[in-house]
Design a protein around this motif. Structure first.
Motif, PDB file in Angstrom:
ATOM      1  N   THR A   3     -36.083  60.182  -1.813  1.00  0.00           N
ATOM      2  CA  THR A   3     -36.645  59.023  -3.106  1.00  0.00           C
ATOM      3  C   THR A   3     -36.272  57.865  -2.327  1.00  0.00           C
ATOM      4  O   THR A   3     -37.240  56.889  -2.344  1.00  0.00           O
ATOM      5  N   VAL A   5     -31.621  59.482  -8.903  1.00  0.00           N
ATOM      6  CA  VAL A   5     -32.155  60.806  -8.648  1.00  0.00           C
ATOM      7  C   VAL A   5     -31.324  61.858  -8.098  1.00  0.00           C
ATOM      8  O   VAL A   5     -31.182  63.065  -8.652  1.00  0.00           O
ATOM      9  N   SER A  23     -39.624  55.492  -1.775  1.00  0.00           N
ATOM     10  CA  SER A  23     -39.689  54.483  -2.908  1.00  0.00           C
ATOM     11  C   SER A  23     -39.565  53.088  -2.060  1.00  0.00           C
ATOM     12  O   SER A  23     -40.503  52.106  -2.639  1.00  0.00           O
TER      13      SER A  23
END
Length: 98
Positions: free
Chosen positions: A15, A49, A19
């Protein structure tokens, strides 16, 4: 405090990486402050997350498996006479050599 599992570490790391790349490409920022803000926001998103990944719970014995202490062996009764099951197609008993 429980240690993070391998799944939590993997999801959080992926993530953060993806991202960060996505926000840098979409924002097209070139200033140092913009890169720092994007990196920090990606890190926060990765932590979020990683913490929301379901953690496997330890197995607990169910009531049907556990036997109460008051049950004794004398309470388990075996039928006196057992029924025999006939095999389909067998018209005579099996004979073996002595």
């Amino acid at each position: 405090m429980p240690r993070p599992t391998a799944a939590q570490l993997a999801y959080g790391s992926c993530t953060v990486i993806f991202s960060t790349l996505a926000m840098l490409l979409l924002s097209q920022t070139s200033s140092g402050l913009g890169v720092v803000v994007i990196a920090l926001s990606a890190l926060v998103l990765g932590l979020l997350v990683a913490m929301t990944v379901p953690v496997p719970k330890p197995a607990t014995p169910t009531a049907s498996v556990a036997r109460p202490a008051s049950v004794t062996l004398s309470e388990h009764r075996v039928p006196v006479q057992r029924e025999t099951v006939a095999v389909a197609g067998a018209s005579e008993p099996v004979r073996e050599r002595a």
